[in-house]
Design a protein around this motif. Structure first.
Motif, PDB file in Angstrom:
ATOM      1  N   ILE A  18      30.448   1.692  16.898  1.00 39.54           N
ATOM      2  CA  ILE A  18      28.996   1.642  17.048  1.00 39.54           C
ATOM      3  C   ILE A  18      28.608   2.102  18.448  1.00 39.54           C
ATOM      4  O   ILE A  18      29.339   1.859  19.417  1.00 39.54           O
ATOM      5  CB  ILE A  18      28.415   0.223  16.804  1.00 39.54           C
ATOM      6  N   PRO A  19      27.451   2.753  18.594  1.00 41.92           N
ATOM      7  CA  PRO A  19      26.933   3.039  19.929  1.00 41.92           C
ATOM      8  C   PRO A  19      26.595   1.733  20.648  1.00 41.92           C
ATOM      9  O   PRO A  19      26.086   0.791  20.045  1.00 41.92           O
ATOM     10  CB  PRO A  19      25.666   3.861  19.661  1.00 41.92           C
ATOM     11  N   VAL A  69      23.961  -5.371  19.857  1.00 40.94           N
ATOM     12  CA  VAL A  69      25.217  -5.041  19.185  1.00 40.94           C
ATOM     13  C   VAL A  69      26.344  -5.887  19.758  1.00 40.94           C
ATOM     14  O   VAL A  69      26.327  -6.244  20.942  1.00 40.94           O
ATOM     15  CB  VAL A  69      25.554  -3.535  19.325  1.00 40.94           C
ATOM     16  N   PRO A  70      27.318  -6.226  18.938  1.00 38.80           N
ATOM     17  CA  PRO A  70      28.464  -6.988  19.447  1.00 38.80           C
ATOM     18  C   PRO A  70      29.266  -6.156  20.442  1.00 38.80           C
ATOM     19  O   PRO A  70      29.286  -4.924  20.381  1.00 38.80           O
ATOM     20  CB  PRO A  70      29.280  -7.282  18.187  1.00 38.80           C
ATOM     21  N   TRP A 126      37.905  -2.112  21.788  1.00 43.59           N
ATOM     22  CA  TRP A 126      37.750  -1.499  23.115  1.00 43.59           C
ATOM     23  C   TRP A 126      36.392  -0.809  23.207  1.00 43.59           C
ATOM     24  O   TRP A 126      35.660  -0.735  22.228  1.00 43.59           O
ATOM     25  CB  TRP A 126      38.870  -0.509  23.381  1.00 43.59           C
ATOM     26  N   GLU A 127      36.062  -0.321  24.393  1.00 43.81           N
ATOM     27  CA  GLU A 127      34.862   0.484  24.568  1.00 43.81           C
ATOM     28  C   GLU A 127      35.185   1.700  25.423  1.00 43.81           C
ATOM     29  O   GLU A 127      36.114   1.688  26.229  1.00 43.81           O
ATOM     30  CB  GLU A 127      33.732  -0.327  25.194  1.00 43.81           C
ATOM     31  N   THR A 128      34.409   2.752  25.206  1.00 43.57           N
ATOM     32  CA  THR A 128      34.585   4.011  25.931  1.00 43.57           C
ATOM     33  C   THR A 128      33.210   4.584  26.244  1.00 43.57           C
ATOM     34  O   THR A 128      32.315   4.526  25.408  1.00 43.57           O
ATOM     35  CB  THR A 128      35.368   5.034  25.075  1.00 43.57           C
ATOM     36  N   PHE A 161      34.392   0.052  19.804  1.00 45.17           N
ATOM     37  CA  PHE A 161      35.330   0.270  18.703  1.00 45.17           C
ATOM     38  C   PHE A 161      36.052  -1.024  18.346  1.00 45.17           C
ATOM     39  O   PHE A 161      36.343  -1.851  19.219  1.00 45.17           O
ATOM     40  CB  PHE A 161      36.405   1.286  19.100  1.00 45.17           C
ATOM     41  N   ALA A 162      36.363  -1.158  17.069  1.00 44.43           N
ATOM     42  CA  ALA A 162      37.236  -2.245  16.611  1.00 44.43           C
ATOM     43  C   ALA A 162      38.044  -1.738  15.419  1.00 44.43           C
ATOM     44  O   ALA A 162      37.478  -1.181  14.466  1.00 44.43           O
ATOM     45  CB  ALA A 162      36.434  -3.484  16.223  1.00 44.43           C
ATOM     46  N   VAL A 163      39.354  -1.913  15.499  1.00 44.58           N
ATOM     47  CA  VAL A 163      40.238  -1.580  14.383  1.00 44.58           C
ATOM     48  C   VAL A 163      41.024  -2.831  14.042  1.00 44.58           C
ATOM     49  O   VAL A 163      41.708  -3.408  14.906  1.00 44.58           O
ATOM     50  CB  VAL A 163      41.193  -0.423  14.744  1.00 44.58           C
TER      51      VAL A 163
END
Length: 287
Positions: A161-162, A195-196, A215-217, A280-282
């Motif tokens: 998600i953004p 957003v989470p 993580w985030e980028t 991101f989450a996987v």
């Protein structure tokens, strides 16, 4: 089904390479799929047991948009069938054009559906991908149990998600939409749910019996063209506001918004720099 903007696949498709990069980074983190289903049968004539293997994986893309990224999942998992869902009839109409090749059509399907109403049979999917979609749904964490339930043991849920709600592109949009004469039509259309963050996904998905990588980028996109950030947001974040305005006010709003964006994101000789944070989450469902 919720009321949503009428999306324009052509406008959304501008800067498709930049929009597709987070999707590629997300998919790259997905590991091995669950072992193929094994179905036991018994041959009456000989009394022996046989095991038939079904090796066709099921991949779901929830919020697939025009399908240009979804179709790449066929190459990522050559033995899989891929099914895309999106709430926009315009996006699905564009996605269906990708099925003109009979070989592709045999493995790729699309449907119109709202994720708040959509559900899949339990343990039916090997992979569920939802890319840049859950940002629009305040209740998105409430959807996670249903997604995990739909995964086979060992299956994967991949979310992107953004996370740029505080960026100038969005702050300027909210400010203008809250001012007369636009506020009467657009004030509520500029608001986006919180957003989470990565830690929120780790907590929620770990509690559902998954192992989680989150993580985030921040991407630093270099966009070509005049007032490139305006063209970017017209396809996504600004579209609900622009569509809510009468024609005369829309033109006025876009001119003022575009001028403010050009100041906040000046064009250089090498292009326009757009920093863009994404989350991101996987998660892998435990076997």
């Amino acid at each position: 089904m919720r009321t949503s903007p009428v999306w324009n696949p052509q406008q959304y498709g501008k800067y498709a390479g930049e929009r597709g990069r987070p999707f590629a980074d997300l998919i790259a983190r997905i590991g091995d799929l669950p072992a193929p289903d094994q179905v036991g049968t018994r041959t009456q004539a000989t009394g022996t047991d046989q095991v038939a293997t079904r090796d066709e994986a099921v991949v779901l893309d929830l919020g697939c948009g025009p399908g240009n990224l979804t179709v790449g999942l066929l190459d990522r998992w050559p033995s899989a069938t891929v099914h895309g869902v999106d709430s926009s009839a315009e996006m699905i109409a564009e996605a269906d054009k990708l099925r003109e090749d009979p070989a592709v059509a045999a493995r790729l399907t699309f449907e119109v559906g709202d994720l708040l109403d959509w559900s899949a049979p339990a343990e039916s999917a090997d992979v569920i991908v939802t890319n840049a979609t859950l940002q629009w749904i305040p209740e998105q964490l409430d959807l996670l149990p249903g997604f995990v339930r739909a995964l086979k043991p060992g299956g994967w849920l991949a979310i992107q998600i953004p996370g740029n709600g505080d960026a100038p592109s969005h702050a300027i949009l909210r400010e203008l939409a809250a001012r007369p004469p636009y506020a009467e039509y657009a004030a509520d259309k500029s608001l986006r749910p919180d957003v989470p963050g990565p830690a929120d996904y780790v907590d929620a998905l770990s509690g559902l019996g998954c192992s989680v990588d989150a993580w985030e980028t921040t991407y630093n996109h270099l966009l070509p063209g005049d007032n490139a950030v305006l063209e970017w947001v017209k396809g996504t974040g600004a579209r609900p506001v622009l569509q809510s305005l009468p024609d005369d006010l829309r033109e006025e709003f876009e001119a003022e918004y575009g001028a403010r964006l050009a100041e906040a994101y000046p064009r250089r000789d090498y292009g326009t720099l757009l920093p863009f944070r994404r989350i991101f989450a996987v998660a892998r469902k435990e076997s």
